[in-house]
Every structure is written in C-alpha cells, then in structure tokens.
Scaffold this active site. Structure first.
Site, PDB file in Angstrom:
ATOM      1  N   SER A  76      -0.163  -0.788   3.769  1.00 59.00           N
ATOM      2  CA  SER A  76      -1.435  -0.461   3.841  1.00 59.00           C
ATOM      3  C   SER A  76      -2.067  -0.913   2.440  1.00 59.00           C
ATOM      4  O   SER A  76      -2.109  -2.044   2.328  1.00 59.00           O
ATOM      5  CB  SER A  76      -1.568   1.194   4.051  1.00 59.00           C
ATOM      6  N   ASP A 291      -8.909  -2.186   4.526  1.00 53.77           N
ATOM      7  CA  ASP A 291      -7.572  -2.053   3.630  1.00 53.77           C
ATOM      8  C   ASP A 291      -6.561  -3.115   4.233  1.00 53.77           C
ATOM      9  O   ASP A 291      -6.869  -3.659   5.112  1.00 53.77           O
ATOM     10  CB  ASP A 291      -7.104  -0.649   3.310  1.00 53.77           C
ATOM     11  N   ASP A 293      -4.087  -3.097   6.059  1.00 49.27           N
ATOM     12  CA  ASP A 293      -3.521  -3.173   7.490  1.00 49.27           C
ATOM     13  C   ASP A 293      -4.701  -2.990   8.421  1.00 49.27           C
ATOM     14  O   ASP A 293      -4.501  -2.728   9.465  1.00 49.27           O
ATOM     15  CB  ASP A 293      -2.392  -2.210   7.476  1.00 49.27           C
ATOM     16  N   ASP A 295      -6.756  -0.375   8.851  1.00 47.45           N
ATOM     17  CA  ASP A 295      -6.899   1.065   9.429  1.00 47.45           C
ATOM     18  C   ASP A 295      -7.901   1.791   8.657  1.00 47.45           C
ATOM     19  O   ASP A 295      -8.071   3.139   9.008  1.00 47.45           O
ATOM     20  CB  ASP A 295      -5.602   1.674   9.700  1.00 47.45           C
ATOM     21  N   ARG A 519      -2.875  15.722  -7.280  1.00 50.02           N
ATOM     22  CA  ARG A 519      -4.155  15.627  -7.320  1.00 50.02           C
ATOM     23  C   ARG A 519      -5.088  16.654  -7.631  1.00 50.02           C
ATOM     24  O   ARG A 519      -5.041  17.641  -6.991  1.00 50.02           O
ATOM     25  CB  ARG A 519      -4.341  14.928  -6.014  1.00 50.02           C
TER      26      ARG A 519
HETATM   27  P1  NG1 Z   1      -1.501  11.834  -0.741  1.00 55.04           P
HETATM   28  O1  NG1 Z   1      -1.083  10.882  -1.464  1.00 55.04           O
HETATM   29  O2  NG1 Z   1      -0.851  12.781  -0.101  1.00 55.04           O
HETATM   30  O3  NG1 Z   1      -2.781  12.416  -1.483  1.00 55.04           O
HETATM   31  C1  NG1 Z   1      -3.011   9.846   0.591  1.00 55.04           C
HETATM   32  C2  NG1 Z   1      -4.582  10.017   0.857  1.00 55.04           C
HETATM   33  C3  NG1 Z   1      -4.454  10.544   2.169  1.00 55.04           C
HETATM   34  C4  NG1 Z   1      -3.667   9.714   3.131  1.00 55.04           C
HETATM   35  C5  NG1 Z   1      -2.448   9.438   2.609  1.00 55.04           C
HETATM   36  C6  NG1 Z   1      -1.491   8.386   3.471  1.00 55.04           C
HETATM   37  C7  NG1 Z   1      -6.185  10.624  -0.686  1.00 55.04           C
HETATM   38  C8  NG1 Z   1      -6.772  11.960  -1.455  1.00 55.04           C
HETATM   39  N1  NG1 Z   1      -4.941  10.883  -0.249  1.00 55.04           N
HETATM   40  O4  NG1 Z   1      -2.343  10.887   0.504  1.00 55.04           O
HETATM   41  O5  NG1 Z   1      -5.742  10.641   2.687  1.00 55.04           O
HETATM   42  O6  NG1 Z   1      -4.443   8.594   3.596  1.00 55.04           O
HETATM   43  O7  NG1 Z   1      -2.165   8.751   1.350  1.00 55.04           O
HETATM   44  O8  NG1 Z   1      -1.723   7.119   3.146  1.00 55.04           O
HETATM   45  O9  NG1 Z   1      -6.995   9.567  -0.418  1.00 55.04           O
HETATM   46 ZN    ZN Z   2      -3.925   1.323   5.887  1.00 55.47          ZN
END
Ligand code: NG1
Ligand code: ZN
Length: 557
Positions: A76, A291, A293, A295, A519
């Site tokens: 991705s 992005d 890929d 999506d 985060r």
């Molecule tokens: P994580 O790393 O769990 O915050 C991130 C994105 C998600 C989702 C996933 C899967 C943010 C804050 N988090 O998850 O929305 O897209 O990656 O790719 O954007």
């Molecule tokens: Zn993607």
C-alpha cells in the site's frame, strides 16, 4: 476406549508440501503477524510467508467449497522496499478474522514442523481435501513483487489449487475480480470478471450520471509512482472527454520512486501537496493523490490566498453521504431506506458534527474491516477513514428496493435512476481510489460545486497526529471504539483534565496496529492549541510508558 484415529477427508499431499516448502525456507529468527493490513514488512524477507499464504489461500478455497479466494501482494502506502500480502474472501471482503490467527500460526511454524502443523490445521478445521480449490492473485508494481508471486504459486502447486494470475493491478481491482468470479451466472452477478469488465462497469455508470451536465474541467491525479498509474491511464481511455485526467507521478520503473514524496499518505500526513505538483496547480483546480495500491484517495486544491486545502476521507464522506440522502429523499424512499455514516475516532470533529445533524453516525475502531461491517448495518452505509480509504455499501434488500420501486413523478424517477447508477459506479467490495474519485466528480457535477464550495461545507478543526515510541505499546488498551484508554490506569483521567483546558479540545491515544508506536491524536479550535495538546499528551504517554527521560523528545515539552 479410544475411537478410530482422526483422519482428514481426501488426500493430504505430504510429499508436495515438503518439496515446495524446502524451496521457501523460513529464517529462524523471523516472526510474522497477520495484522489489520495482512502480513507487511521488508519485501525481501517475505518469501516463506508468500509460499505459506499460497497454501492457506488454497485451503481457504477448499473450506468454502471451491469458491475463489483472492490474494493481493502489496504494501500500500509503505516505502518501496516493503511488501505485504492480504487474503480476500469470496464476496471480495477481507479475510474472516478467525483465519488471521491461522495465517500467523502457519507463517511462524518452523521449517521442520510446517507440514505437521498444516496437517493438524486441516484436520482441526475439517477441511475436505477432495474439494476443488481456486485462487486469483495480483500484485502492485513493487520490485519484490515478481519473485513473491512465484513463491505464492508454489504454495498453490503444493496443494494442487487452480491459480489465476491477474497480473499487475490495484487492490480494488483484485477485490472486484474475486466478487465478479464468485457471482458469475447468479442473480447477484457483480460484473464481467476481468479488468475490462471493471472499467466498463464503472465508466458506463459514470457517463450516465454526468450526461447532460456541463463539461468537467481536467483533474490532476498524483499516481504515487505506483500501480494507480497504468490503471488510471486505462481508465482515461474508457472515459475519454467525459473526465479529462492530467496524470503525475506515473514512473513505476525508477527505483525508489513509489510513494516517495507523493501519494495519498504523504499528502495526508505532511498536510501539503507532493513537491512534484508545485507550480502545476492553478488556484482552485482540483487535484487528488492515490496511494501505492490505489485504494486511498485524497483531494486538495490551492485557494485564492495560495493556501493548501485538503479534502480528505471525512470531506469525501460528508459530500457523498449528503448527496445520497438527498437522492433517497427525492426518490420518495426516505421512509424505507436509511442512510448512515461510519467513521473512526480519527474523523475530524467538525465532520462528525456536520454529519450528525443530518443522519446517524457510528464510530468504530481503526481498520477497514470494522468500518465495513458497521456500514453493512445500514440500508446504505457510507464509510471512510480520514486517510481516504472508504466506500459506500448498498444492502441486498436496498438494491432490490431500488430496482423495483415505482416512482410516482418524473423527479422521483430521475433520482431513482441516479441511485441505481451509483450502485454500479461504487466498488462495494473495498475502498477504491478511482471509483471514489469518479463518485466525487459525479457529486461535484450534480451540485455544480468547485473544490472551494465543497471545502466550505464545514471547516476542519486543526489537528495533529503524533507517534510515540514506547518500550511496550501493548500496555495501552482502549475501549469505546478506541476513544478512551483503560490501561495504563489513570492516564485517561489526566488526558480528560488536560483536554478541558483547550477550547474544542479532544485527544485520544491508541497503540498502532501496523507500526511499533503509540499514536496520539488531538484537535482544538486553534492550530497552536491542537499542537500543544497533542505534544502534551504525547509527553504524558512517553513518561507513563517508562520512556528514558534523557531521550524524551524535546517537542513533547
Ligand atoms: P494504525 O497503524 O493501526 O494506526 C493505519 C491507519 C489506519 C489504517 C491502517 C491499515 C491512521 C491513523 N491509521 O493503522 O487508518 O489505514 O493503517 O493500513 O491513519
Ligand atoms: Zn492502500
């Protein structure tokens, strides 16, 4: 007295598995985990994982009575050196959660044990080995993709599955293919099971939806130097003059270019356009980024004062949901068809407020599968993550209603026709940057909105996302769709107290599912306050997690 030895149905191909498995040994020190985005790590260490995923996909198909299962090889928005793999279930949706654990188990079995672990899995899951097995797979443009496909194919061979190579294409096309293959010849037929079928379906619906509207000005598309580039080029041919594209970042061969200083994730996290578009965008001109890929989708523009304004997943969700609600009402279906929106805690508070005045809004934990399932609970469910991943789901009973409803006025009939065309335009299997982009363009054309008018529907609250590196992110546990911490104990109370001191202050903390970080998100009415709140909370998280005081990042105050 013990019963007869438990054995599996059909033939278990021990020899083939051992032979092919020996060609794709797992390095002892590596551990893999099937997370929210499947397996994802450095592409060069994934060979054994791809082989085993091939085996698992083949078994998943047998378990589902020979239905076709999908495998997508991509990482991705991650850097080019990463790669990954995800399984797709027969309706084009994400792999059933229970099998995520099986995937992790198999990926981590030692080379010596693999065949036995697999045998036990087949027996315990009651997989009938005499069933047929079909798998369709694709990859993005990453350099490690080609050899990973070979490893996957060896996994299919080991089980004797029938494989179909969909080549280099986007994640949403692969999901489309899975659903199209499995619904072929049924009354739920999703479309022709080819890339051409995907383009035909989408572009025909788009043409119908914008016919009779003024000519649409050209749209700048940043293809992230990824697979979105060749696919957008093909789509441009199907659309012709109906929607002219100006494509940027289409170089898929120069090493290191993928997602580098471009793409939807860059735009969202940097809150600025890709440097390659500097000087390209006219004031007010619509641009968007895909992005790696294709999506995820981010729209943006430069306003009169030369400010950069981002139209993210929340802005897309509000635009689309409001449009659909209007159409449902105009079609005379407001009583029968309920529209709802699904977001995560990362949705901008201003978007939630704007939407909640108009329709039901749900919040789920991060991760597409949660949003997707929640959206299925509505007659029409619009779901988007702020980062630009999302789609619209029309429930089977709604599709039937839309098809059978007898409009009583010409206005009702027009609205109904638009709704039916929307069901064809939207990729309902998964978030799809290109399908979402056409959807946005339809709404803008119908409303006669420019990017400026779209953006003015509501004003985003300034916000800040901060990563905190902690010794153990699993010490952070959440509830209430990740909006509140339950552990470490007492920390949530401190965050609540701090938020009260900021006008419009909101902040939450959760462990990432894809990176080894915690985060922190914060928003407030003023930019300086949003930043301050985020960094103060980040500091609290760092201290609470036992971070080394000497290495405490300075910007945490
Ligand atoms: P994580 O790393 O769990 O915050 C991130 C994105 C998600 C989702 C996933 C899967 C943010 C804050 N988090 O998850 O929305 O897209 O990656 O790719 O954007
Ligand atoms: Zn993607």
């Amino acid at each position: 007295m013990s019963g007869p030895p438990v054995s599996i149905r059909g033939h278990f191909p021990h020899k083939e598995i051992e032979h092919y498995s020996s060609l794709h040994p797992k390095a002892r020190h590596l551990q893999f985990s099937y997370g929210t985005a499947g397996f994802r790590t450095l592409g060069v260490v994934l060979d054994s994982v791809l082989f085993r995923v091939g085996v698992l996909a083949a078994l998943r198909s047998k378990k589902l009575d020979g239905k076709t299962v999908g495998v997508m090889i991509t990482a991705s928005h991650n850097p080019e050196e990463d790669n990954g793999v995800k399984l797709v279930d027969p309706r084009g949706e994400m792999l059933e959660a229970a099998w995520e654990a099986h995937a992790t188990n198999l990926a981590n079995a030692s080379n010596e044990d693999f065949s036995d672990v697999l045998y036990d899995f087949v027996r315990d899951s009651r997989i009938d080995m005499s069933k047929p097995s079909r798998v369709v797979y694709a990859r993005d443009t990453r350099p490690t993709g080609e050899s990973l496909v070979k490893a996957l194919e060896d996994g299919l061979k080991a089980i004797g599955a029938e494989g179909r190579d969909a080549g280099i294409t986007t994640t949403p096309v692969l999901h489309y293919l899975v659903r199209a293959i499995n619904t072929k010849g049924t009354k739920e037929e999703y479309g022709e099971d080819s890339e051409d079928g995907y383009f035909q379906k989408m572009s025909e619906a788009f043409r119908k939806l914008v016919s009779g509207r003024p000519r649409i000005p050209p749209l700048v598309i940043d293809c992230a130097n990824g697979v979105g580039a060749p696919i957008a080029k093909k789509l441009a041919e199907y659309l012709g003059e109906t929607l002219p594209f100006v494509l940027y970042n289409t170089d898929t061969t120069t090493p290191g270019g993928l997602n580098n200083n471009c793409g939807a994730d860059y735009v969202k996290t940097q809150q600025k356009p890709p440097p390659s578009l500097n000087g390209v965008l006219q004031k007010g001109q619509r641009a968007c980024s895909l992005d790696g890929d294709a999506d995820r989708l981010m729209y943006y523009f430069i306003d009169e004062r030369n400010y950069f304004l981002m139209l993210d997943g929340d802005k897309i969700a509000t635009l689309v949901a409001a449009f659909i609600v209007d159409l449902v009402r105009l079609a005379g279906l407001a009583e029968q068809v309920k529209v709802g929106v699904v977001q995560t805690a990362y949705a901008n508070g201003a978007s939630t407020k704007y939407l909640a005045d108009k329709l039901p809004v749900r919040c789920t934990p991060t991760g597409v599968k949660h949003l997707h399932h929640a959206a299925e609970q509505f007659n029409i469910g619009v779901y988007f993550e702020a980062n630009g991943h999302g789609t619209v789901l029309f429930s089977p009973s709604t599709l039937e209603k839309l098809e059978k409803h007898e409009p009583s006025t010409p206005a009702q009939s027009t609205a109904l026709r638009h709704l039916n065309n929307l069901t064809q335009l939207v990729n309902q299997t998964v978030g799809d940057a290109l399908s979402d982009m056409l959807l946005v363009e339809v709404v803008l054309a119908h409303k006669a909105y420019s990017a400026i008018e779209w953006n003015s529907l509501y004003t985003d609250l300034p916000n800040r996302l901060v990563k905190v590196h902690v010794p153990n992110r699993n010490a952070f546990k959440t509830e209430d769709a990740e909006r509140r911490l339950v552990s470490p104990r007492g920390l949530q109370k401190k965050i609540d107290d701090l938020c009260k001191r900021y006008d419009g202050g909101r902040s939450f903390v959760r462990p990432s599912g894809t990176e080894d970080v915690v985060r922190v998100y914060a928003e407030a009415v003023l930019r300086s306050q949003a930043d301050e709140l985020a960094f103060r909370v980040a500091g609290m998280v760092y201290d609470e997690a036992g971070g080394d005081p000497h290495r405490r990042p300075k910007e945490y105050y």
